[in-house]
Write a protein that holds these residues in place. Structure first.
Motif, PDB file in Angstrom:
ATOM      1  N   LEU A 155       0.815  -1.216   0.000  1.00 44.52           N
ATOM      2  CA  LEU A 155       0.000   0.000   0.000  1.00 44.52           C
ATOM      3  C   LEU A 155       0.846   1.261   0.000  1.00 44.52           C
ATOM      4  CD1 LEU A 155      -2.828   1.393   0.373  1.00 44.52           C
ATOM      5  CD2 LEU A 155      -2.431   1.189   2.846  1.00 44.52           C
ATOM      6  N   LEU A 156       1.894   1.285   0.823  1.00 45.25           N
ATOM      7  CA  LEU A 156       2.658   2.520   1.062  1.00 45.25           C
ATOM      8  C   LEU A 156       3.928   2.629   0.241  1.00 45.25           C
ATOM      9  CD1 LEU A 156       2.265   2.468   4.938  1.00 45.25           C
ATOM     10  CD2 LEU A 156       0.993   3.911   3.331  1.00 45.25           C
ATOM     11  N   GLU A 157       4.436   1.495  -0.224  1.00 41.76           N
ATOM     12  CA  GLU A 157       5.654   1.435  -1.022  1.00 41.76           C
ATOM     13  C   GLU A 157       6.835   2.131  -0.348  1.00 41.76           C
ATOM     14  OE1 GLU A 157       4.573   2.990  -4.852  1.00 41.76           O
ATOM     15  OE2 GLU A 157       3.697   1.081  -5.480  1.00 41.76           O
ATOM     16  N   PRO A 158       7.129   1.793   0.910  1.00 43.56           N
ATOM     17  CA  PRO A 158       8.310   2.365   1.565  1.00 43.56           C
ATOM     18  C   PRO A 158       9.576   1.727   1.014  1.00 43.56           C
ATOM     19  CG  PRO A 158       7.373   0.671   2.953  1.00 43.56           C
ATOM     20  CD  PRO A 158       6.441   0.811   1.773  1.00 43.56           C
ATOM     21  N   GLU A 159      10.687   2.420   1.207  1.00 42.84           N
ATOM     22  CA  GLU A 159      11.968   1.841   0.807  1.00 42.84           C
ATOM     23  C   GLU A 159      12.466   0.829   1.827  1.00 42.84           C
ATOM     24  OE1 GLU A 159      15.023   4.516  -0.571  1.00 42.84           O
ATOM     25  OE2 GLU A 159      13.519   6.023  -1.076  1.00 42.84           O
ATOM     26  N   ALA A 160      11.972   0.937   3.064  1.00 43.80           N
ATOM     27  CA  ALA A 160      12.375  -0.004   4.108  1.00 43.80           C
ATOM     28  C   ALA A 160      11.329  -0.014   5.212  1.00 43.80           C
ATOM     29  CB  ALA A 160      13.745   0.357   4.676  1.00 43.80           C
ATOM     30  N   VAL A 161      11.310  -1.113   5.964  1.00 43.97           N
ATOM     31  CA  VAL A 161      10.338  -1.311   7.044  1.00 43.97           C
ATOM     32  C   VAL A 161      11.082  -1.621   8.338  1.00 43.97           C
ATOM     33  CG1 VAL A 161       8.442  -2.761   7.891  1.00 43.97           C
ATOM     34  CG2 VAL A 161       8.586  -2.177   5.450  1.00 43.97           C
ATOM     35  N   LEU A 162      10.639  -1.032   9.417  1.00 47.07           N
ATOM     36  CA  LEU A 162      11.115  -1.377  10.764  1.00 47.07           C
ATOM     37  C   LEU A 162       9.943  -1.986  11.516  1.00 47.07           C
ATOM     38  CD1 LEU A 162      13.293   0.715  13.178  1.00 47.07           C
ATOM     39  CD2 LEU A 162      11.170  -0.292  13.996  1.00 47.07           C
ATOM     40  N   PHE A 163      10.164  -3.143  12.121  1.00 46.21           N
ATOM     41  CA  PHE A 163       9.108  -3.792  12.897  1.00 46.21           C
ATOM     42  C   PHE A 163       9.633  -4.154  14.268  1.00 46.21           C
ATOM     43  CE2 PHE A 163       6.771  -7.891  13.930  1.00 46.21           C
ATOM     44  CZ  PHE A 163       5.663  -7.236  14.464  1.00 46.21           C
ATOM     45  N   VAL A 164       8.866  -3.789  15.299  1.00 42.14           N
ATOM     46  CA  VAL A 164       9.226  -4.077  16.687  1.00 42.14           C
ATOM     47  C   VAL A 164       8.144  -4.958  17.293  1.00 42.14           C
ATOM     48  CG1 VAL A 164       9.766  -3.103  18.948  1.00 42.14           C
ATOM     49  CG2 VAL A 164      10.343  -1.823  16.873  1.00 42.14           C
ATOM     50  N   GLY A 165       8.535  -6.104  17.868  1.00 42.50           N
ATOM     51  CA  GLY A 165       7.580  -6.995  18.510  1.00 42.50           C
ATOM     52  C   GLY A 165       8.242  -7.796  19.609  1.00 42.50           C
ATOM     53  N   ASP A 166       7.417  -8.493  20.373  1.00 46.69           N
ATOM     54  CA  ASP A 166       7.963  -9.220  21.527  1.00 46.69           C
ATOM     55  C   ASP A 166       7.499 -10.660  21.627  1.00 46.69           C
ATOM     56  OD1 ASP A 166       5.204  -8.448  22.375  1.00 46.69           O
ATOM     57  OD2 ASP A 166       5.858  -9.336  24.272  1.00 46.69           O
ATOM     58  N   ASP A 167       6.440 -11.039  20.926  1.00 42.39           N
ATOM     59  CA  ASP A 167       5.787 -12.320  21.205  1.00 42.39           C
ATOM     60  C   ASP A 167       5.945 -13.295  20.048  1.00 42.39           C
ATOM     61  OD1 ASP A 167       4.332 -14.160  22.671  1.00 42.39           O
ATOM     62  OD2 ASP A 167       2.682 -12.787  23.095  1.00 42.39           O
ATOM     63  N   ILE A 168       5.418 -14.495  20.256  1.00 41.38           N
ATOM     64  CA  ILE A 168       5.530 -15.562  19.257  1.00 41.38           C
ATOM     65  C   ILE A 168       4.887 -15.147  17.937  1.00 41.38           C
ATOM     66  CG2 ILE A 168       4.884 -17.936  18.725  1.00 41.38           C
ATOM     67  CD1 ILE A 168       4.871 -18.447  21.777  1.00 41.38           C
ATOM     68  N   THR A 169       3.734 -14.496  17.999  1.00 43.15           N
ATOM     69  CA  THR A 169       3.037 -14.098  16.776  1.00 43.15           C
ATOM     70  C   THR A 169       3.809 -13.037  15.999  1.00 43.15           C
ATOM     71  OG1 THR A 169       1.715 -12.511  18.049  1.00 43.15           O
ATOM     72  CG2 THR A 169       0.756 -14.692  17.667  1.00 43.15           C
ATOM     73  N   ASP A 170       4.704 -12.320  16.669  1.00 42.89           N
ATOM     74  CA  ASP A 170       5.503 -11.303  15.980  1.00 42.89           C
ATOM     75  C   ASP A 170       6.572 -11.928  15.091  1.00 42.89           C
ATOM     76  OD1 ASP A 170       4.200  -9.032  17.160  1.00 42.89           O
ATOM     77  OD2 ASP A 170       5.219  -9.535  19.022  1.00 42.89           O
ATOM     78  N   GLU A 171       6.895 -13.186  15.341  1.00 43.28           N
ATOM     79  CA  GLU A 171       7.894 -13.849  14.502  1.00 43.28           C
ATOM     80  C   GLU A 171       7.438 -13.926  13.051  1.00 43.28           C
ATOM     81  OE1 GLU A 171      11.023 -14.670  15.410  1.00 43.28           O
ATOM     82  OE2 GLU A 171      10.447 -13.651  17.281  1.00 43.28           O
ATOM     83  N   GLN A 172       6.134 -13.999  12.838  1.00 41.90           N
ATOM     84  CA  GLN A 172       5.632 -14.021  11.457  1.00 41.90           C
ATOM     85  C   GLN A 172       5.845 -12.666  10.794  1.00 41.90           C
ATOM     86  OE1 GLN A 172       1.837 -15.347  12.936  1.00 41.90           O
ATOM     87  NE2 GLN A 172       2.032 -17.322  11.921  1.00 41.90           N
ATOM     88  N   GLY A 173       5.907 -11.604  11.600  1.00 42.86           N
ATOM     89  CA  GLY A 173       6.249 -10.296  11.064  1.00 42.86           C
ATOM     90  C   GLY A 173       7.717 -10.187  10.736  1.00 42.86           C
ATOM     91  N   PHE A 174       8.564 -10.684  11.630  1.00 38.39           N
ATOM     92  CA  PHE A 174      10.001 -10.668  11.356  1.00 38.39           C
ATOM     93  C   PHE A 174      10.340 -11.496  10.122  1.00 38.39           C
ATOM     94  CE2 PHE A 174      10.312 -10.216  16.212  1.00 38.39           C
ATOM     95  CZ  PHE A 174      10.414  -8.836  16.135  1.00 38.39           C
ATOM     96  N   ALA A 175       9.564 -12.549   9.892  1.00 43.77           N
ATOM     97  CA  ALA A 175       9.865 -13.474   8.797  1.00 43.77           C
ATOM     98  C   ALA A 175       9.719 -12.827   7.417  1.00 43.77           C
ATOM     99  CB  ALA A 175       8.958 -14.708   8.888  1.00 43.77           C
ATOM    100  N   VAL A 176       8.933 -11.765   7.294  1.00 45.92           N
ATOM    101  CA  VAL A 176       8.715 -11.158   5.978  1.00 45.92           C
ATOM    102  C   VAL A 176       9.618  -9.956   5.733  1.00 45.92           C
ATOM    103  CG1 VAL A 176       6.314 -11.918   5.978  1.00 45.92           C
ATOM    104  CG2 VAL A 176       6.860  -9.589   6.741  1.00 45.92           C
ATOM    105  N   LEU A 177      10.480  -9.617   6.689  1.00 46.04           N
ATOM    106  CA  LEU A 177      11.371  -8.481   6.501  1.00 46.04           C
ATOM    107  C   LEU A 177      12.426  -8.799   5.442  1.00 46.04           C
ATOM    108  CD1 LEU A 177      11.866  -7.226  10.173  1.00 46.04           C
ATOM    109  CD2 LEU A 177      10.183  -6.504   8.458  1.00 46.04           C
ATOM    110  N   GLU A 178      12.823  -7.768   4.731  1.00 42.50           N
ATOM    111  CA  GLU A 178      13.735  -7.927   3.609  1.00 42.50           C
ATOM    112  C   GLU A 178      15.050  -7.208   3.885  1.00 42.50           C
ATOM    113  OE1 GLU A 178      11.554  -6.270   0.359  1.00 42.50           O
ATOM    114  OE2 GLU A 178       9.949  -7.785   0.445  1.00 42.50           O
TER     115      GLU A 178
END
Length: 257
Positions: A195-218
């Protein structure tokens, strides 16, 4: 304490991008984990740092949380213009064109069965409590001091949910959630990226479900894990009280740029 050298270097490279996306989990990241989940509030210095970032040109800010959207708005008090993803991606407020969550008949039935099963378990265990969510429900055991008893309650919930069709369990820290829609924080972050087409993404999380967010980082993205435990994130902070230093460093670097 100064930031780890590798994290500071990553922030410098990140801040130099023309447009970036900062995605934040709420519980355990911006806010401390507390026994009463409805009493969670942003760590004050984190709230101030989030506000700083929201005012900066070229920075898109999003909360990506397991909380229902209404609860997330209430507890996080996000700055105007913040994009909101709740219920692990099942609910989204990404602007005026966003639509509310809609369940079909089978999903509505499954949700009611989830709530009934979890309510029965909660009624038999002091300290356990049920959180109703638009796409399902969650049983919390953080108020149970005995870890063995708390795990026993969660196992009872797992066993009960296994007999309900159309249910997708999500494990967390002293919480078991069950939803009727397959959605992940990783999918939500990918949708925000499209949607936003950023050049980079920062994601901060703490729990097991956040690992799925870390998994898509490039390459060029930044993943920051709050607390202990195995993680796909390249960087780690001790606790939510350390997050403001990262966010303020990013804000300073953006201001300098």
């Amino acid at each position: 304490m100064p930031l780890a050298a590798d994290l500071d270097t990553a922030l410098q490279n990140f801040a130099a991008k023309a447009r970036v996306l900062v995605c934040l989990d709420f519980d355990g990241a911006v806010a401390e984990l507390v026994a009463d989940a409805m009493a969670a509030t942003p760590v004050p210095v984190n709230a101030e740092a989030v506000e700083r970032l929201s005012d900066l040109h070229g920075v898109d800010l999003a909360y990506v949380s397991g909380r229902p959207l209404d609860t997330l708005r209430q507890l996080a008090a996000p700055p105007a213009g913040t994009l909101l993803v709740g219920s692990h991606g099942a609910e989204k407020d990404l602007g005026p064109d966003s639509t509310g969550l809609q369940l079909d008949v089978a999903q509505q039935t499954a949700r009611q069965n989830i709530l009934a099963a979890l309510a029965d378990i909660v009624s038999r265990h002091e300290g356990a409590w049920l959180e109703q969510k638009p796409a399902g429900g969650a049983i919390h055991v953080r108020r149970i001091d005995d870890d063995v008893q708390a795990e026993s309650v969660l196992q009872q919930a797992r066993d009960a949910l296994a007999h309900i069709d159309g249910v997708y369990p999500k494990e967390g820290k002293k919480i078991l959630e069950a939803v009727v829609l397959q959605s992940t924080k990783g999918e939500a972050i990918e949708e925000l990226r499209t949607l936003l087409e950023p050049e980079a993404v920062l994601f901060v999380g703490d729990d097991i479900t956040d690992e799925q967010g870390f998994a898509v980082l490039e390459a060029g993205d930044i993943g920051i894990k709050i607390g202990s435990g195995e993680t796909l994130a390249a960087h780690r902070l001790a606790g939510p009280s350390s997050l403001a230093q990262v966010l303020n460093r990013l804000a300073d670097l953006r201001a300098e740029a």
